[in-house]
Design a protein around this motif. Structure first.
Motif, PDB file in Angstrom:
ATOM      1  N   ASP A  69       0.848  -1.191   0.000  1.00 45.79           N
ATOM      2  CA  ASP A  69       0.000   0.000   0.000  1.00 45.79           C
ATOM      3  C   ASP A  69       0.888   1.247   0.000  1.00 45.79           C
ATOM      4  O   ASP A  69       1.246   1.780   1.057  1.00 45.79           O
ATOM      5  CB  ASP A  69      -0.910  -0.011   1.233  1.00 45.79           C
ATOM      6  N   GLU A  70       1.256   1.717  -1.180  1.00 44.94           N
ATOM      7  CA  GLU A  70       2.170   2.851  -1.287  1.00 44.94           C
ATOM      8  C   GLU A  70       1.566   4.118  -0.685  1.00 44.94           C
ATOM      9  O   GLU A  70       2.268   4.909  -0.047  1.00 44.94           O
ATOM     10  CB  GLU A  70       2.531   3.099  -2.753  1.00 44.94           C
ATOM     11  N   ALA A  71       0.262   4.326  -0.861  1.00 43.17           N
ATOM     12  CA  ALA A  71      -0.392   5.524  -0.325  1.00 43.17           C
ATOM     13  C   ALA A  71      -0.325   5.537   1.203  1.00 43.17           C
ATOM     14  O   ALA A  71      -0.077   6.576   1.819  1.00 43.17           O
ATOM     15  CB  ALA A  71      -1.848   5.579  -0.791  1.00 43.17           C
ATOM     16  N   ALA A  72      -0.520   4.371   1.820  1.00 41.39           N
ATOM     17  CA  ALA A  72      -0.457   4.293   3.278  1.00 41.39           C
ATOM     18  C   ALA A  72       0.959   4.558   3.778  1.00 41.39           C
ATOM     19  O   ALA A  72       1.155   5.191   4.815  1.00 41.39           O
ATOM     20  CB  ALA A  72      -0.936   2.923   3.751  1.00 41.39           C
ATOM     21  N   VAL A  73       1.948   4.089   3.032  1.00 41.24           N
ATOM     22  CA  VAL A  73       3.345   4.328   3.410  1.00 41.24           C
ATOM     23  C   VAL A  73       3.655   5.819   3.362  1.00 41.24           C
ATOM     24  O   VAL A  73       4.271   6.370   4.279  1.00 41.24           O
ATOM     25  CB  VAL A  73       4.298   3.540   2.488  1.00 41.24           C
ATOM     26  N   ARG A  74       3.227   6.488   2.289  1.00 38.86           N
ATOM     27  CA  ARG A  74       3.473   7.932   2.168  1.00 38.86           C
ATOM     28  C   ARG A  74       2.796   8.694   3.301  1.00 38.86           C
ATOM     29  O   ARG A  74       3.368   9.626   3.870  1.00 38.86           O
ATOM     30  CB  ARG A  74       2.975   8.445   0.821  1.00 38.86           C
TER      31      ARG A  74
END
Length: 233
Positions: A69-74
């Motif tokens: 989940d790239e959005a959650a990481v950002r």
């Protein structure tokens, strides 16, 4: 979904924390002295943590896991950055010291400090400090200066000094060091670390920073034993 993800062998883990520092996504957490994959959805499966582990306790495996989940990481990175305190300590002011050769006739053991700049902590040093231009850089684990008796003359003399502890500092040194090496014409890098496994995190961070900078910078590693002996170099 079935995808590639890391696996941590907790029995082999030494608790050095190098993998947690190397994981840019924050998927790994140190719990009770062991590294654990606490956020599978933060693991991108690229394995930046693998070369950072001095105990070879991390491998890849193919198994059922939530998607990265790239959005959650950002969002997590932004939240962490916003929560960090802003340090405005006068002690972090950049300073260059001029040193003169001096001998104290009263004591052969007397030794003048060879430190040429301030600050020295990796976390505090400005990335564009003027003393980085043409510098021979010393990046040392902070314990080394206490373990090795002639540290100033053997290592600090003639170098710009940066220190840190990969086990105690909850940060990834490689990002800042990459910026320092990318933005400044550093001539060489000397790494001084202790023999203990957790110091492997510092060595790996420096080598990763050199590689990421895209520059060909000569580097060397000196290992100090816990009883103060120079084991190589």
């Amino acid at each position: 979904m079935i995808r590639r993800i890391i696996r941590i062998n907790e029995e082999a883990c030494t608790g050095c924390g190098a993998c947690a520092a190397a994981c840019h996504e924050g998927a790994i957490t140190m719990i009770d002295g062991k590294a654990r994959l606490t956020r599978e959805d933060y693991c991108d499966g690229l394995g930046d943590c693998l070369p950072a582990c001095p105990a070879d306790a991390i491998t890849f495996e193919e198994r059922e896991a939530p998607a990265y989940d790239e959005a959650a990481v950002r969002a997590a990175k932004a939240e962490k950055a916003a929560s960090q305190p802003v340090h405005r300590c006068p002690g972090s002011r950049t300073r260059i010291m001029e040193r003169e050769e001096r001998f104290d006739a009263k004591s052969d053991a007397a030794m003048q400090s060879q430190l040429a700049q301030w600050p020295v902590q990796i976390k505090l040093v400005p990335v564009n400090a003027p003393y980085f231009a043409g510098a021979d850089l010393l990046i040392a684990a902070d314990c080394t200066a206490y373990a090795y008796g002639d540290f100033h003359n053997a290592f600090i003399r003639g170098r710009v000094t940066l220190i840190g502890c990969p086990k105690l500092d909850a940060t990834d040194y490689s990002e800042k060091l990459t910026q320092i090496l990318t933005d400044n014409p550093v001539k060489s890098v000397t790494i001084v670390r202790m023999e203990v496994p957790c110091c492997g995190g510092l060595e790996q961070a420096v080598k990763r920073a050199i590689q990421t900078s895209g520059k060909s910078i000569p580097d060397g590693v000196v290992v100090i034993s816990t009883d103060g002996k120079r084991l190589n170099g």
